[in-house]
Design a protein around this motif. Structure first.
Motif, PDB file in Angstrom:
ATOM      1  N   SER A   1     -28.414  -6.247  -6.953  1.00  0.00           N
ATOM      2  CA  SER A   1     -28.260  -5.607  -5.645  1.00  0.00           C
ATOM      3  C   SER A   1     -27.699  -6.593  -4.625  1.00  0.00           C
ATOM      4  O   SER A   1     -27.765  -7.811  -4.807  1.00  0.00           O
ATOM      5  CB  SER A   1     -29.611  -5.082  -5.152  1.00  0.00           C
ATOM      6  OG  SER A   1     -30.221  -4.238  -6.097  1.00  0.00           O
TER       7      SER A   1
ATOM      8  N   GLY B   1     -26.270  -8.068   2.427  1.00  0.00           N
ATOM      9  CA  GLY B   1     -24.870  -7.687   2.425  1.00  0.00           C
ATOM     10  C   GLY B   1     -23.977  -8.571   1.595  1.00  0.00           C
ATOM     11  O   GLY B   1     -22.771  -8.332   1.519  1.00  0.00           O
TER      12      GLY B   1
ATOM     13  N   SER C   1     -22.812 -10.304  -2.069  1.00  0.00           N
ATOM     14  CA  SER C   1     -22.891 -10.115  -3.507  1.00  0.00           C
ATOM     15  C   SER C   1     -23.582 -11.314  -4.136  1.00  0.00           C
ATOM     16  O   SER C   1     -23.532 -12.429  -3.616  1.00  0.00           O
ATOM     17  CB  SER C   1     -21.487  -9.944  -4.105  1.00  0.00           C
ATOM     18  OG  SER C   1     -20.713 -11.113  -3.881  1.00  0.00           O
TER      19      SER C   1
ATOM     20  N   THR D   1     -20.120  -7.141   4.322  1.00  0.00           N
ATOM     21  CA  THR D   1     -20.561  -5.791   4.005  1.00  0.00           C
ATOM     22  C   THR D   1     -22.030  -5.666   4.326  1.00  0.00           C
ATOM     23  O   THR D   1     -22.870  -6.275   3.669  1.00  0.00           O
ATOM     24  CB  THR D   1     -20.336  -5.477   2.516  1.00  0.00           C
ATOM     25  OG1 THR D   1     -18.960  -5.676   2.215  1.00  0.00           O
ATOM     26  CG2 THR D   1     -20.720  -4.044   2.199  1.00  0.00           C
TER      27      THR D   1
ATOM     28  N   SER E   1     -25.799  -4.352   4.581  1.00  0.00           N
ATOM     29  CA  SER E   1     -26.683  -3.553   3.748  1.00  0.00           C
ATOM     30  C   SER E   1     -27.619  -2.711   4.594  1.00  0.00           C
ATOM     31  O   SER E   1     -28.508  -2.067   4.084  1.00  0.00           O
ATOM     32  CB  SER E   1     -27.507  -4.468   2.828  1.00  0.00           C
ATOM     33  OG  SER E   1     -28.340  -5.310   3.593  1.00  0.00           O
TER      34      SER E   1
ATOM     35  N   ARG F   1     -28.435   1.097   3.760  1.00  0.00           N
ATOM     36  CA  ARG F   1     -27.786   1.366   2.481  1.00  0.00           C
ATOM     37  C   ARG F   1     -28.393   2.616   1.861  1.00  0.00           C
ATOM     38  O   ARG F   1     -29.607   2.801   1.828  1.00  0.00           O
ATOM     39  CB  ARG F   1     -27.969   0.177   1.535  1.00  0.00           C
ATOM     40  CG  ARG F   1     -27.250   0.371   0.209  1.00  0.00           C
ATOM     41  CD  ARG F   1     -27.213  -0.888  -0.591  1.00  0.00           C
ATOM     42  NE  ARG F   1     -28.511  -1.233  -1.125  1.00  0.00           N
ATOM     43  CZ  ARG F   1     -28.685  -1.704  -2.364  1.00  0.00           C
ATOM     44  NH1 ARG F   1     -27.660  -1.854  -3.152  1.00  0.00           N
ATOM     45  NH2 ARG F   1     -29.866  -2.041  -2.782  1.00  0.00           N
ATOM     46  N   SER F   2     -27.552   3.485   1.358  1.00  0.00           N
ATOM     47  CA  SER F   2     -28.022   4.731   0.771  1.00  0.00           C
ATOM     48  C   SER F   2     -28.871   4.444  -0.449  1.00  0.00           C
ATOM     49  O   SER F   2     -28.728   3.416  -1.115  1.00  0.00           O
ATOM     50  CB  SER F   2     -26.838   5.611   0.371  1.00  0.00           C
ATOM     51  OG  SER F   2     -26.016   5.885   1.492  1.00  0.00           O
TER      52      SER F   2
ATOM     53  N   VAL G   1     -26.227   7.588  -3.714  1.00  0.00           N
ATOM     54  CA  VAL G   1     -24.966   6.994  -4.159  1.00  0.00           C
ATOM     55  C   VAL G   1     -24.524   7.638  -5.465  1.00  0.00           C
ATOM     56  O   VAL G   1     -23.328   7.899  -5.670  1.00  0.00           O
ATOM     57  CB  VAL G   1     -25.125   5.471  -4.327  1.00  0.00           C
ATOM     58  CG1 VAL G   1     -23.829   4.856  -4.874  1.00  0.00           C
ATOM     59  CG2 VAL G   1     -25.482   4.821  -3.004  1.00  0.00           C
TER      60      VAL G   1
ATOM     61  N   ASN H   1     -17.557   1.551  -5.024  1.00  0.00           N
ATOM     62  CA  ASN H   1     -18.457   2.204  -4.065  1.00  0.00           C
ATOM     63  C   ASN H   1     -19.896   2.267  -4.575  1.00  0.00           C
ATOM     64  O   ASN H   1     -20.692   3.078  -4.105  1.00  0.00           O
ATOM     65  CB  ASN H   1     -17.960   3.628  -3.771  1.00  0.00           C
ATOM     66  CG  ASN H   1     -16.588   3.638  -3.132  1.00  0.00           C
ATOM     67  OD1 ASN H   1     -16.267   2.758  -2.333  1.00  0.00           O
ATOM     68  ND2 ASN H   1     -15.764   4.604  -3.484  1.00  0.00           N
TER      69      ASN H   1
ATOM     70  N   GLN I   1     -22.224   0.177  -4.099  1.00  0.00           N
ATOM     71  CA  GLN I   1     -23.140  -0.400  -3.116  1.00  0.00           C
ATOM     72  C   GLN I   1     -24.125  -1.379  -3.751  1.00  0.00           C
ATOM     73  O   GLN I   1     -25.270  -1.519  -3.321  1.00  0.00           O
ATOM     74  CB  GLN I   1     -23.901   0.698  -2.357  1.00  0.00           C
ATOM     75  CG  GLN I   1     -23.008   1.578  -1.497  1.00  0.00           C
ATOM     76  CD  GLN I   1     -23.783   2.445  -0.537  1.00  0.00           C
ATOM     77  OE1 GLN I   1     -24.877   2.097  -0.100  1.00  0.00           O
ATOM     78  NE2 GLN I   1     -23.222   3.595  -0.178  1.00  0.00           N
TER      79      GLN I   1
ATOM     80  N   TYR J   1     -25.557  -1.290  -6.718  1.00  0.00           N
ATOM     81  CA  TYR J   1     -26.504  -0.790  -7.713  1.00  0.00           C
ATOM     82  C   TYR J   1     -25.981  -1.051  -9.123  1.00  0.00           C
ATOM     83  O   TYR J   1     -24.783  -0.987  -9.391  1.00  0.00           O
ATOM     84  CB  TYR J   1     -26.756   0.704  -7.516  1.00  0.00           C
ATOM     85  CG  TYR J   1     -27.579   1.014  -6.282  1.00  0.00           C
ATOM     86  CD1 TYR J   1     -28.913   0.633  -6.220  1.00  0.00           C
ATOM     87  CD2 TYR J   1     -27.033   1.683  -5.194  1.00  0.00           C
ATOM     88  CE1 TYR J   1     -29.679   0.908  -5.104  1.00  0.00           C
ATOM     89  CE2 TYR J   1     -27.784   1.956  -4.063  1.00  0.00           C
ATOM     90  CZ  TYR J   1     -29.108   1.568  -4.020  1.00  0.00           C
ATOM     91  OH  TYR J   1     -29.860   1.834  -2.907  1.00  0.00           O
TER      92      TYR J   1
END
Length: 389
Positions: free
Chosen positions: A87, A91, A93, A296, A298, A301-302, A307, A341, A343, A345
């Motif tokens: 995850s 925000g 990676s 990006t 977080s 975050r959905s 997602v 996209n 996110q 996951y």
């Protein structure tokens, strides 16, 4: 005439039964590994490896300084979770890997409660944490290196246990919380600090082929208006290849926001320093507010389920059929985990989300195709059942 040999002297001193043991020679130092740079011509340049790109380099120790109560332990546990599940972390990676943590200030119940908050924020469950381990050191002697005499540094059995557990588990990230609990020397003594970071923590990073994150409390001077949020000796900052600080946000009026934090990259030998990430404590976790260009966030975050549904809709619009079968090339969780996209996951998280969506009746398997060539695909349930149903 008496014998003058060492063996004879030993017999006279303690009897014939005493065995003479000659003095053992000191272990010779390891030979220098001399490199001839002309032999590097034509060889591929090795990539620099990171656990968190530009923040947490592999093979070294990174120190995160923060005053008590700012959330540095929480930030470390969130980082462990993000690496273990693939995850985003604030925000950013991360390299997905196994993680191990030694938490000396929080007992198992507190770590359990905190992890539950982290899980809820990421939309995961405890079953998703196969690649994460921790140990509480509350009430134990957690010193990793002691200094019994001037110029002497000794690695402790506790250190050996950490190395053994981390290597056996295959962890590539080890979080040590905190320096005050694990460093057995004088924090203002430069040689002792350098040995602790170099011979203990950096050695641990090399042993696991990963990185070590050490949480630490800044010195009084480091927390002053002219300080740099570092430790008592300059060796804390100079020996570590990367250093962060986690501090409370102070407004223009001089007052602190009790819930806002700033994570700052104070030192980075292999990247640009000075980067800041604004954070806010909310519902038991730290969430991002904003970050640098290209960052990006977080925040908000959905969930993995949302997602999954969004990506399912995108696939349907593109005429791509998604399958629930693990053996299919169009297995939905596998395809969605590779999507830009996603996110952050992972395949496993999307798989768990898909099962939850099936269980709640939000998606279903539909048969399509010609007679004799019937196939199946995942679709949204046309009319989702209401709460009472």
């Amino acid at each position: 005439m008496l014998e003058s040999t060492p063996e004879a002297a030993a017999r006279r001193a303690g009897g014939a039964s005493r065995k003479y043991i000659p003095p053992q020679p000191e272990k010779p130092p390891a030979p220098l590994r001399v490199v001839n740079p002309t032999r590097l011509q034509g060889l591929a340049i090795p990539d620099r490896r990171w656990i968190v790109p530009d923040w947490l380099p592999v093979g070294h120790t990174t120190i995160n300084f923060g005053d008590g109560g700012t959330g540095k332990t929480l930030a470390g546990q969130q980082l462990m979770t993000s690496c273990a599940t693939g995850s985003l972390w604030f925000g950013l990676s991360v390299t997905r890997c196994r993680t191990f943590g030694l938490f000396c200030e929080d007992d198992e119940d507190e770590l359990h409660r905190r992890q539950d908050h982290i899980n809820q924020a990421l939309g995961i469950c405890f079953d998703d944490l196969e690649d994460m381990r921790w140990a509480s050191g509350v009430g134990e002697d957690n010193i990793l290196m002691s200094f019994p005499a001037a110029g002497e540094a000794v690695l402790t059995p506790r250190y050996d246990a950490i190395v053994q557990e981390a290597k056996a588990f295959g962890a590539k990230l080890v979080v040590i919380d905190t320096a005050a609990d694990t460093f057995g020397g004088n924090e203002n003594a430069r040689p002792e600090v350098r040995r602790f970071i170099g011979r203990a923590l950096n050695h641990l990073a090399r042993e696991i082929g990963g990185a070590v994150l050490l949480n630490a409390h800044p010195s009084v001077r480091g927390m002053s208006a002219t300080g740099d949020m570092d430790g008592g000796s300059t060796a804390w900052s100079n020996t570590a290849r990367s250093r962060w600080s986690l501090s409370r946000k102070v407004g223009e009026d001089g007052h602190e926001d009790p819930d806002e934090r700033v994570l700052t990259k104070r030192k980075a030998n292999y990247a640009q320093k000075g980067t800041e990430i604004r954070l806010r404590w909310k519902s038991g976790v730290l969430t991002t507010l904003e970050g640098p260009a290209g960052f990006t966030s977080s925040t908000g975050r959905s969930s993995a389920e949302d997602v999954f549904l969004q990506l399912l809709d995108e696939a349907d619009k593109a005429g791509r059929r998604m399958s629930e079968s693990k053996n299919a090339t169009n297995f939905a969780p596998k395809v969605f985990a590779k999507s830009p996209n996603a996110q952050g996951y992972s395949l496993k998280q999307f798989h768990a989300a898909m099962e939850r969506l099936f269980a709640t009746g939000k998606i279903m398997v539909e048969t399509y195709g010609r007679v004799g060539d019937a196939r199946q695909r995942i679709v949204r349930t046309p009319h989702e059942p209401d709460a009472e149903a």
